[in-house]
Every structure is written in C-alpha cells, then in structure tokens.
Motif scaffolding. Structure first.
Motif, PDB file in Angstrom:
ATOM      1  N   PRO A  15      43.886  44.163  61.078  1.00 14.86           N
ATOM      2  CA  PRO A  15      43.713  43.888  59.530  1.00 14.86           C
ATOM      3  C   PRO A  15      42.593  42.947  59.331  1.00 14.86           C
ATOM      4  O   PRO A  15      41.838  43.042  58.148  1.00 14.86           O
ATOM      5  N   ALA A  16      42.220  42.080  60.242  1.00 10.99           N
ATOM      6  CA  ALA A  16      41.202  41.092  59.938  1.00 10.99           C
ATOM      7  C   ALA A  16      39.705  41.687  60.248  1.00 10.99           C
ATOM      8  O   ALA A  16      38.770  41.396  59.729  1.00 10.99           O
ATOM      9  N   ALA A  17      39.753  42.907  60.867  1.00  8.74           N
ATOM     10  CA  ALA A  17      38.256  43.722  61.123  1.00  8.74           C
ATOM     11  C   ALA A  17      38.115  44.769  60.039  1.00  8.74           C
ATOM     12  O   ALA A  17      37.338  45.562  60.086  1.00  8.74           O
ATOM     13  N   VAL A  18      38.890  44.914  58.939  1.00 10.68           N
ATOM     14  CA  VAL A  18      38.878  45.987  58.318  1.00 10.68           C
ATOM     15  C   VAL A  18      37.603  45.823  57.243  1.00 10.68           C
ATOM     16  O   VAL A  18      37.023  44.758  56.975  1.00 10.68           O
ATOM     17  N   SER A  19      37.006  47.012  57.062  1.00 13.86           N
ATOM     18  CA  SER A  19      35.671  47.127  56.187  1.00 13.86           C
ATOM     19  C   SER A  19      35.347  48.566  55.522  1.00 13.86           C
ATOM     20  O   SER A  19      36.097  49.394  56.026  1.00 13.86           O
ATOM     21  N   ILE A  20      34.829  48.611  54.512  1.00 16.47           N
ATOM     22  CA  ILE A  20      34.753  49.860  53.771  1.00 16.47           C
ATOM     23  C   ILE A  20      34.025  50.770  54.702  1.00 16.47           C
ATOM     24  O   ILE A  20      33.027  50.353  55.214  1.00 16.47           O
ATOM     25  N   SER A  21      34.144  51.848  54.578  1.00 15.53           N
ATOM     26  CA  SER A  21      33.505  53.230  55.319  1.00 15.53           C
ATOM     27  C   SER A  21      32.278  53.900  54.348  1.00 15.53           C
ATOM     28  O   SER A  21      32.504  53.751  53.114  1.00 15.53           O
ATOM     29  N   THR A  22      31.490  54.724  55.175  1.00 13.46           N
ATOM     30  CA  THR A  22      30.660  55.292  54.195  1.00 13.46           C
ATOM     31  C   THR A  22      31.285  56.376  53.450  1.00 13.46           C
ATOM     32  O   THR A  22      30.943  56.798  52.035  1.00 13.46           O
ATOM     33  N   GLU A  23      32.392  56.986  53.951  1.00 18.43           N
ATOM     34  CA  GLU A  23      33.049  57.845  53.100  1.00 18.43           C
ATOM     35  C   GLU A  23      33.798  57.368  51.889  1.00 18.43           C
ATOM     36  O   GLU A  23      33.719  58.061  50.796  1.00 18.43           O
ATOM     37  N   ALA A  70      42.938  37.073  53.561  1.00 18.16           N
ATOM     38  CA  ALA A  70      42.869  38.474  53.960  1.00 18.16           C
ATOM     39  C   ALA A  70      43.295  39.466  52.723  1.00 18.16           C
ATOM     40  O   ALA A  70      42.678  39.364  51.618  1.00 18.16           O
ATOM     41  N   THR A  71      44.368  39.686  52.685  1.00 23.26           N
ATOM     42  CA  THR A  71      44.935  40.889  51.439  1.00 23.26           C
ATOM     43  C   THR A  71      44.827  40.439  50.036  1.00 23.26           C
ATOM     44  O   THR A  71      44.368  41.032  49.180  1.00 23.26           O
ATOM     45  N   SER A  72      45.402  38.947  49.996  1.00 24.96           N
ATOM     46  CA  SER A  72      45.472  38.432  48.823  1.00 24.96           C
ATOM     47  C   SER A  72      44.193  38.025  48.176  1.00 24.96           C
ATOM     48  O   SER A  72      43.985  37.596  46.966  1.00 24.96           O
ATOM     49  N   SER A  73      43.049  38.089  48.692  1.00 28.61           N
ATOM     50  CA  SER A  73      41.663  38.038  48.047  1.00 28.61           C
ATOM     51  C   SER A  73      40.802  39.171  47.856  1.00 28.61           C
ATOM     52  O   SER A  73      39.950  39.324  47.780  1.00 28.61           O
ATOM     53  N   ARG A  74      41.555  40.430  48.142  1.00 34.64           N
ATOM     54  CA  ARG A  74      40.827  41.719  48.290  1.00 34.64           C
ATOM     55  C   ARG A  74      41.367  42.584  47.429  1.00 34.64           C
ATOM     56  O   ARG A  74      41.620  43.927  47.879  1.00 34.64           O
ATOM     57  N   SER A  75      42.041  42.226  46.543  1.00 31.44           N
ATOM     58  CA  SER A  75      42.667  43.253  45.456  1.00 31.44           C
ATOM     59  C   SER A  75      41.613  43.723  44.382  1.00 31.44           C
ATOM     60  O   SER A  75      40.660  43.262  44.322  1.00 31.44           O
ATOM     61  N   SER A  76      42.419  44.570  43.450  1.00 30.02           N
ATOM     62  CA  SER A  76      41.606  44.926  42.276  1.00 30.02           C
ATOM     63  C   SER A  76      41.542  43.938  41.319  1.00 30.02           C
ATOM     64  O   SER A  76      40.751  44.024  40.097  1.00 30.02           O
ATOM     65  N   LYS A  77      41.926  42.609  41.466  1.00 30.61           N
ATOM     66  CA  LYS A  77      41.877  41.555  40.541  1.00 30.61           C
ATOM     67  C   LYS A  77      42.485  41.912  39.134  1.00 30.61           C
ATOM     68  O   LYS A  77      42.141  41.571  38.051  1.00 30.61           O
ATOM     69  N   SER A 133      37.155  44.959  51.614  1.00 25.91           N
ATOM     70  CA  SER A 133      38.258  45.964  51.868  1.00 25.91           C
ATOM     71  C   SER A 133      39.400  45.007  52.217  1.00 25.91           C
ATOM     72  O   SER A 133      39.344  43.751  52.798  1.00 25.91           O
ATOM     73  N   GLY A 134      40.823  45.490  51.949  1.00 27.24           N
ATOM     74  CA  GLY A 134      41.962  44.915  52.174  1.00 27.24           C
ATOM     75  C   GLY A 134      42.968  45.677  52.766  1.00 27.24           C
ATOM     76  O   GLY A 134      42.863  46.880  52.348  1.00 27.24           O
ATOM     77  N   VAL A 135      43.765  45.368  53.560  1.00 24.85           N
ATOM     78  CA  VAL A 135      44.983  46.092  53.900  1.00 24.85           C
ATOM     79  C   VAL A 135      45.964  45.775  53.266  1.00 24.85           C
ATOM     80  O   VAL A 135      46.593  44.672  53.392  1.00 24.85           O
ATOM     81  N   ASP A 172      63.410  21.940  56.057  1.00 23.86           N
ATOM     82  CA  ASP A 172      64.700  22.995  55.399  1.00 23.86           C
ATOM     83  C   ASP A 172      63.864  24.435  55.695  1.00 23.86           C
ATOM     84  O   ASP A 172      64.853  25.305  56.162  1.00 23.86           O
ATOM     85  N   VAL A 173      62.710  24.680  55.106  1.00 23.21           N
ATOM     86  CA  VAL A 173      62.053  25.984  55.479  1.00 23.21           C
ATOM     87  C   VAL A 173      60.700  26.065  55.867  1.00 23.21           C
ATOM     88  O   VAL A 173      59.633  25.045  55.552  1.00 23.21           O
ATOM     89  N   ILE A 174      60.394  26.805  56.895  1.00 28.22           N
ATOM     90  CA  ILE A 174      58.931  26.879  57.163  1.00 28.22           C
ATOM     91  C   ILE A 174      58.581  28.318  56.879  1.00 28.22           C
ATOM     92  O   ILE A 174      59.221  29.273  57.139  1.00 28.22           O
ATOM     93  N   VAL A 175      57.514  28.324  56.162  1.00 33.46           N
ATOM     94  CA  VAL A 175      56.733  29.666  55.993  1.00 33.46           C
ATOM     95  C   VAL A 175      55.752  29.969  56.249  1.00 33.46           C
ATOM     96  O   VAL A 175      54.727  29.106  56.820  1.00 33.46           O
ATOM     97  N   VAL A 176      55.670  31.054  57.228  1.00 34.85           N
ATOM     98  CA  VAL A 176      54.416  31.628  58.002  1.00 34.85           C
ATOM     99  C   VAL A 176      53.779  32.522  57.152  1.00 34.85           C
ATOM    100  O   VAL A 176      54.235  33.762  56.712  1.00 34.85           O
ATOM    101  N   GLY A 177      52.341  32.212  56.669  1.00 30.63           N
ATOM    102  CA  GLY A 177      51.728  33.129  55.922  1.00 30.63           C
ATOM    103  C   GLY A 177      51.109  32.544  54.620  1.00 30.63           C
ATOM    104  O   GLY A 177      51.972  32.115  53.824  1.00 30.63           O
ATOM    105  N   GLY A 178      49.745  32.347  54.352  1.00 35.08           N
ATOM    106  CA  GLY A 178      49.253  31.804  53.341  1.00 35.08           C
ATOM    107  C   GLY A 178      48.624  32.836  52.335  1.00 35.08           C
ATOM    108  O   GLY A 178      47.577  32.313  51.633  1.00 35.08           O
ATOM    109  N   GLY A 179      49.005  33.824  52.359  1.00 41.63           N
ATOM    110  CA  GLY A 179      48.783  34.824  51.118  1.00 41.63           C
ATOM    111  C   GLY A 179      49.677  34.433  49.858  1.00 41.63           C
ATOM    112  O   GLY A 179      50.242  33.511  49.975  1.00 41.63           O
ATOM    113  N   VAL A 180      49.493  35.408  48.951  1.00 38.61           N
ATOM    114  CA  VAL A 180      50.294  35.169  47.661  1.00 38.61           C
ATOM    115  C   VAL A 180      51.797  35.047  47.924  1.00 38.61           C
ATOM    116  O   VAL A 180      52.572  34.244  47.110  1.00 38.61           O
ATOM    117  N   ASN A 181      52.443  35.808  48.691  1.00 39.48           N
ATOM    118  CA  ASN A 181      53.749  35.884  48.886  1.00 39.48           C
ATOM    119  C   ASN A 181      54.222  34.503  49.702  1.00 39.48           C
ATOM    120  O   ASN A 181      55.221  34.050  49.016  1.00 39.48           O
TER     121      ASN A 181
END
Length: 510
Positions: free
Chosen positions: A286-294, A47-54, A321-323, A12-21
C-alpha cells in the motif's frame, strides 16, 4: 541499535496505526480515562487517511447498494463533525448533472429524498432540482440536474487533531515507531516497537491491543502477531488528480459515468480543482501505490463528457492515490465493495484482548472509534462514558471562519488577509499558540515562501509531530502545491535544526 527492557509502566491500551481510525480510537479511549499509547510506523495520516476525496459525506451512491444503515450513520455523523471541527470542515454544495441514459430522474429524486431524511439535518440545506444555463460550464446536452449538500474536510489535519486530542487527555503518541512484534502473555500484551529515528527497540506492556493498521491490518497478524488473520481485507485503489482551478463556479460536482461509477470535481485550496476518484482492485505494498495512465485517462474522459473546458494530462499539477482497506464481502467489482466497517475481538477468558478494525471511512471514524472503545470498556470498569459526539477538536472552539478571521484581523492588523484565511481554516484557534506574542510580520521569523514562516514551522515540529518537509508541505498544510514558490532547502535545514533542539527522541545518526 539498542534494545530496551520492558517498560515498567503498563498501558491500558496500545493502538497500532496512526490513521483516522487509530487516532480516533486513541482519542476516545484516552478521554474515558484509559492510559493509551498510539504507535505509527511512519507519519500520522501518511497513507490512506491523507489520500481521500476530502469529503464528509453520507455516500449518496451507497444507497444503490442498499447500505441504508451505513448512509444513515454517515449522515448523522456529518452534522456532528461539522460542528466539532469548523476550522477543517465546512459545508459544500454539490451539483449532480442529470444524464437520463445513465440514471432516470425519478431514481435520483428518491435517492436525494432519502439522503435528506434518513438522518436529522440542522446545518445543511435540503436538495432541489436545478436548470443549468446554456452559457454555463457544462456541455450543451446537459440542461437539468440536482443540487444537494455534503461537507469538505482536510483529511490529514483531522487525523493530527485527533492525535492531539488524545495527547491532551494523557495519551502517548509515537510516530516513526513500527510494531515489529506482539506477544500475549496471559493478561498482558508485550509490544516491541522499532524507533526509526533513534534505531532503538523498546518493549511496552498493555492490557488490551488494538490493531487499526488500515491496509496493513491483516499483514500485522502474519508479521508481528505471527498468526493467521481472522479476516482479509479487499484493497481498492482510489486515485485523484489536481488541476488549476476550473472555471465552474464555487460548487462541487458529482458526475455520473457510463460504467455506473461517479467522479467528484471539488474546489481545492483556492487555486485548484480536485478530481477523483477511481475504484481499482489493488495488490502489492500500500505504501507504493500511485496513479496509472489508465486512471488518468479515465478521469479526464469523465471531465470531457461533462464540461466545455478542455482538460488534458499536461494540465495536471499533482496526483495522489490511496488504498482503501475495505471489508472483503465478495462483491464482483471494487465499486460495489462495502464501505462499512467491522471489528474482530479476540478475548478468551483470562487473556488480554485484541481488537482488530476492518474497513471504515473518514465520515464514520468518530462513530467507529466510539464503538471500538465501547467493546473494550467492560475490561476496564473504571472507564468513563462515551464523550466525543459534542467535543470540539483542538482549535475548533469558535463559531465560524468569518468570526475568527475578524477576531484575528482586530488583534493582529498587520497579518496579511490570505495568510489569516489559511491559518483560520488550518489551525483555527491553535494559531494563537504562535501568534499571541507577535506584533509584526517580522516576529514570525524567516519566510520560506507562500506564507510559510518559521513560527508556524516551529509549532508544527513541537506540537504536531512534523519532522520533514513532506510532513509540513503535504500533510500539515497543502503548500506543496506551490513548491516553486517555497525555498525547500532552507526549510529542510530549519526543520532539521528545530528537530535537533526538540527534547526526547532525535534522528539516528547516519
């Protein structure tokens, strides 16, 4: 690499994306009786769904941008989520130090009054004013403030539990399965998946397609659907640092900065403090994101402005870091970009519908999923009603941590208290799946360090789609914070052996 013919089964439905949504939508749809397939290119919540402020929170600062509907919805969801997942979510009390040159006290009082009353509260206590002790952790110039409630969440585990709930209702969940092509043919979608484990491709058919790819939602249009995206997202990077537990008590803190942004300081995994987040516009993968020195310097400066305890870059034990895929609303700064969500439904007469999800935040994931499936159910007249508001997530069928911990202590008196506590707040009653036939610590099998035993690892591979050391140490648990105490080589070998014994898909040979 082999290519299979289209599956004879039609979903019936295919969902693309295994984040929280995506996992929330799969759970909701499967529970209404729809035949669902969820595919995720990497690990769940990778990705984003494991890199939140919890945090499960209404978003106190969003009131400044007049997002009253979003805050009201998030506040109402906050209470529902705390009830449905007591193992991975719990109330958290916050201190908001007052700095009068940044925001006047009357403005904060009005904001907290709205926060207390925009939605019905049954679990969390109301806000109040506080005075800080001269001998406390804050700098002497901060003497007054406010106290209010929100909630904590283990974000990555929330995603996994939603996927498990979807599977419990009949959904198929395929990780490491990338959607490489999607083509609509009249009333069906033909979806081509590439399995990174076996190297095979397979074609699956469905009556409705959901694009819940998070930061990749617009890219999926150009790469797999081969058409322009109806909307673009604004990618905003949020970074966090983790330091040894600061001597500031059990409260979390929400700190105002002179640029108008706020930074959280949150008790984290018993021994640490989590500090974040930043808001920086981001371009790139988005997969290559990381914290900067700034960003690191920015967070440390906010801490130095508020606390006596010195904190330097050398104290940081981990950063992430998350996007955030925010709706592009032409806000002047990333800080002001809306955290709301929207849908784009492409459903021309006689053709299979495509629903795309833009934006969203963890606190409103259940409501977003419910609304998304509501927009699809008229294509499926036999679908059942919405059901998730009062449904416990897997492992959440108990009262509170103390009650479940006492039950485990009574049934398994040999279980160390620290391990029992971690299992209660990570798995809840799911821990009984490997504990029920154990009579001693030795029955848990090989010990890889820091309370990680073979029985738990076997369960994670068999039931929670864990395939690597990273999956287990950083998403299913947070034991990666104790890497020096864990034999990762032995763990890696054991995981590989366990995965090889698992029926079905196996890793593609090198």
């Amino acid at each position: 690499m082999a290519e299979n013919q289209p599956s004879q089964n039609i979903h019936d439905v295919i969902v693309v994306g295994g984040g929280v949504n995506g996992c929330g939508i799969a759970m909701d749809a499967a529970g209404r009786g729809l035949k669902v397939l969820l595919c995720e290119a990497e690990d769940l919540a990778s990705a984003t769904s494991s890199r939140s402020s919890k945090l499960i929170h209404g978003g106190l600062r969003y009131l400044e941008f007049y997002e009253f509907r979003l805050v009201r919805e998030a506040l109402a969801e906050r209470e529902a989520l705390l009830r449905n997942a007591p193992h991975i979510m719990w109330p958290l009390r916050f201190y908001l130090p007052h700095r009068p040159h940044l925001r006047p006290a009357w403005m904060i009082r009005i904001g907290l009054f709205l926060y207390d009353h925009l939605a019905r509260r049954e679990i969390l206590p109301a806000s109040r004013g506080v005075r800080f002790s001269p001998d406390g952790p804050l700098v002497p110039t901060i003497q007054r403030g406010f106290e209010y409630s929100d909630g904590w969440v283990d974000d990555a585990r929330l995603v996994v539990l939603c996927a498990m709930a979807a599977r419990n209702h009949g959904a198929q969940v395929r990780t490491r399965s990338r959607c490489v092509h999607a083509e609509r043919s009249a009333d069906l979608w033909h979806i081509t998946l590439h399995d990174d484990l076996t190297g095979e491709t397979s074609v699956h058919r469905c009556k409705a397609l959901v694009n819940a790819a998070g930061p990749w939602v617009s890219r999926l249009f150009s790469e797999a659907l081969q058409r322009p995206a109806p909307k673009q997202i604004r990618m905003v990077k949020g970074s966090h640092i983790v330091v040894p537990r600061m001597d500031i008590g059990d409260h979390a803190f929400i700190l105002q900065n002179r640029d108008g942004r706020i930074v959280f300081v949150i008790p984290y995994e018993d021994d640490f403090s989590l500090i974040g987040t930043t808001d920086v516009d981001y371009q790139g993968d988005p997969a290559a994101v990381s914290i900067s020195t700034e960003e690191t310097a920015y967070l440390l400066e906010v801490i130095r402005d508020h606390f006596r305890q010195p904190l330097n870059a050398e104290d940081i034990v981990w950063s992430f870091s998350g996007v955030r895929p925010l709706m592009e609303d032409e806000s002047t700064t990333a800080q002001k970009a809306s955290r709301d969500y929207s849908f784009e439904l492409d459903a021309k007469a006689g053709s299979a519908p495509l629903l795309s999800v833009f934006g969203g935040k963890i606190t409103t994931y259940r409501k977003l999923a419910e609304a998304a499936v509501d927009s699809l159910v008229h294509f499926f007249p036999a679908a059942g009603p919405a059901w998730t508001r009062h449904a416990p997530l897997p492992g959440g069928d108990f009262g509170d941590h103390q009650q479940l911990s006492a039950e485990l202590a009574s049934r398994f008196p040999w279980l160390p208290a620290q391990l029992r506590q971690r299992w209660v707040r990570t798995y809840g009653t799911l821990s009984l799946e490997w504990l029920s036939d154990c009579h001693s610590l030795e029955d848990l099998g090989a010990h890889f360090g820091k309370g990680l035993y073979a029985r738990e690892v076997t369960y994670l591979v068999a039931q929670e789609w864990a395939l690597t050391v990273e999956d287990i140490l950083w998403r299913r648990t947070k034991l990666g914070l104790h890497l020096a105490q864990i034999d990762t080589r032995a763990l890696d070998a054991f995981i590989a052996e366990t995965v090889a014994r698992k029926p079905g898909r196996s890793p593609c040979p090198a």
